[in-house]
Design a protein around this motif. Sequence first.
Motif, short mmCIF file in Angstrom:
data_model
loop_
_atom_site.label_atom_id
_atom_site.label_comp_id
_atom_site.label_asym_id
_atom_site.label_seq_id
_atom_site.Cartn_x
_atom_site.Cartn_y
_atom_site.Cartn_z
N LEU A 249 16.89 40.30 16.09
CA LEU A 249 17.53 41.39 16.82
C LEU A 249 17.68 41.04 18.30
N TYR A 250 16.71 40.33 18.85
CA TYR A 250 16.85 39.88 20.23
C TYR A 250 18.01 38.88 20.36
N ASN A 251 18.07 37.93 19.43
CA ASN A 251 19.15 36.93 19.47
C ASN A 251 20.52 37.58 19.35
N ILE A 252 20.60 38.64 18.55
CA ILE A 252 21.88 39.30 18.31
C ILE A 252 22.26 40.22 19.48
N THR A 253 21.30 41.02 19.94
CA THR A 253 21.61 42.06 20.93
C THR A 253 21.28 41.67 22.36
N LYS A 254 20.38 40.68 22.54
CA LYS A 254 19.87 40.28 23.86
C LYS A 254 19.11 41.41 24.56
N GLN A 255 18.64 42.38 23.78
CA GLN A 255 17.83 43.45 24.34
C GLN A 255 16.38 42.99 24.43
N LYS A 256 15.83 43.02 25.63
CA LYS A 256 14.52 42.43 25.89
C LYS A 256 13.39 43.13 25.14
N ASN A 257 13.56 44.39 24.79
CA ASN A 257 12.48 45.09 24.10
C ASN A 257 12.15 44.42 22.76
N TYR A 258 13.15 43.84 22.12
CA TYR A 258 12.89 43.15 20.85
C TYR A 258 12.08 41.87 21.08
N LEU A 259 12.37 41.16 22.14
CA LEU A 259 11.61 39.94 22.44
C LEU A 259 10.19 40.29 22.87
N ASP A 260 10.04 41.35 23.65
CA ASP A 260 8.70 41.78 24.04
C ASP A 260 7.87 42.16 22.80
N GLU A 261 8.52 42.83 21.87
CA GLU A 261 7.83 43.19 20.62
C GLU A 261 7.44 41.94 19.83
N ALA A 262 8.33 40.96 19.79
CA ALA A 262 8.04 39.72 19.07
C ALA A 262 6.82 39.02 19.65
N HIS A 263 6.74 38.96 20.97
CA HIS A 263 5.58 38.32 21.61
C HIS A 263 4.29 39.09 21.33
N LEU A 264 4.38 40.40 21.36
CA LEU A 264 3.19 41.22 21.08
C LEU A 264 2.73 41.02 19.64
N VAL A 265 3.65 41.10 18.70
CA VAL A 265 3.32 40.93 17.29
C VAL A 265 2.77 39.54 17.02
N ALA A 266 3.41 38.53 17.60
CA ALA A 266 2.98 37.14 17.38
C ALA A 266 1.53 36.94 17.82
N LYS A 267 1.22 37.43 19.01
CA LYS A 267 -0.14 37.26 19.55
C LYS A 267 -1.16 38.04 18.74
N ASN A 268 -0.86 39.30 18.47
CA ASN A 268 -1.83 40.14 17.77
C ASN A 268 -2.00 39.74 16.30
N ALA A 269 -0.92 39.27 15.68
CA ALA A 269 -1.03 38.78 14.30
C ALA A 269 -1.92 37.54 14.25
N TYR A 270 -1.76 36.68 15.23
CA TYR A 270 -2.58 35.47 15.29
C TYR A 270 -4.06 35.84 15.41
N ASN A 271 -4.36 36.78 16.30
CA ASN A 271 -5.76 37.19 16.48
C ASN A 271 -6.29 37.92 15.26
N PHE A 272 -5.43 38.67 14.58
CA PHE A 272 -5.87 39.47 13.44
C PHE A 272 -6.06 38.63 12.19
N PHE A 273 -5.18 37.68 11.96
CA PHE A 273 -5.19 36.94 10.69
C PHE A 273 -5.91 35.59 10.76
N THR A 274 -6.41 35.21 11.91
CA THR A 274 -7.21 34.00 11.97
C THR A 274 -8.69 34.38 11.95
N VAL A 275 -9.47 33.42 11.50
CA VAL A 275 -10.91 33.64 11.43
C VAL A 275 -11.57 32.95 12.62
N SER A 276 -12.87 32.89 12.62
CA SER A 276 -13.60 32.30 13.74
C SER A 276 -13.08 30.90 14.07
N LYS A 277 -12.79 30.69 15.33
CA LYS A 277 -12.26 29.39 15.76
C LYS A 277 -13.31 28.28 15.65
#
Length: 392
Positions: free
Chosen positions: A270-298
Amino acid sequence: MKYILLVSILFLSLKGSAQKAYYNELYAQRADSMFVKIWNYYHIKQYPGLFTENYPSGKNVALDYFQGAQVNEKPVSFLWPFSGMFSAANVLIRFPKLKVRYTKFLDTLTHGVLAYRDTSRLPVGYQAYPAKLEKADRYYDDNALVCIDYAESFLNTGDASYIPKAKEVFSFITTGWDEKLGGGVYWLEGHKDQKPACSNGMATLAALKLYQCTNDTLYLNWGKRFYQWMFMHLRNKEGIYYNDIKMDGKTNPTYYTYNTGSMLEASVLLYNITKQKNYLDEAHLVAKNAYNFFTVSKGKKDLQFQIDLPWFVTVLFRGYESLYHIDHNPEYLKTITKDLDRAWVTSKDKYGLIAAKWATDDAAKKKPKWLLDQGCIAELYARISLLNIKND
């Protein structure tokens, strides 16, 4: 003349170097060898383009991914694991030196998926098991996967015959939408007990990829509509997605990597299509939080990601891959690659197939291997190869 010849030689040399640097050769070989291995072991000669559910087959394996009771393994695989091979071929065809061979594979798979197309009920849709063999339920998430595969096939080959096929499937998906709980589609036709992330997340991607293929705003509007419903009804405050919502409005706090992964990729699209920054901000938030949520002890020496299903993690990888093309942050991709590399070495059985959830114990290695668990290995390594990220 000598100068022209020298420039030509230099150009060809640089061109050859660029081609070699364009992808990781080791991972390309692993992807190709795994796909061919699966094809040789699982492909059924009497059913062109179709596969067995497991290998070795005929072990009376119970399958638990359906509505209601478990289903025993049948002579031919169900649609979901079949789609894993379709998706893998759609990545491997992007390699120039493999294009001719994988064009043939893709043609066979395109013929094979039509076995699941059910014309006895309207609108036409794809059922969970080949229509000529028996009547079966029609799942909206299965149909979204078929739509995505058709769209990817067009984007990879330019063959316009894929477009009407994708449109037909998407039309079926939209018949599952109603305004109960504010919208969304159900899991399968005729069962109105829940609206899951799998159906609606994949429908979001199907719509957006169809828009990429057609530039028809009908599909962009549907993509936004599905996306907004998912965001409002199945997203927790960290951007991780619940598995489903029941018709009484209660969410199911079960989390799988692919539900969040589909929405991560959708945010980037949606960011690539619309260039609306809110979609990119959401992608960064989801990417970071998913990584922290779905990974185990480093600090652990074994897997870092929770491998709920390897194919689920593959869907999350696709989301990270799409974001990488914007922010060029390889951290998330490297972690999954390291886990996969470990599985490649420590989780193989005597046939060279990978144990479920990338387990390393002998009991797991001795069990029949599910087609979906294997096809995604070929897809993952192909994607990793094309990214050509150095894994430190």
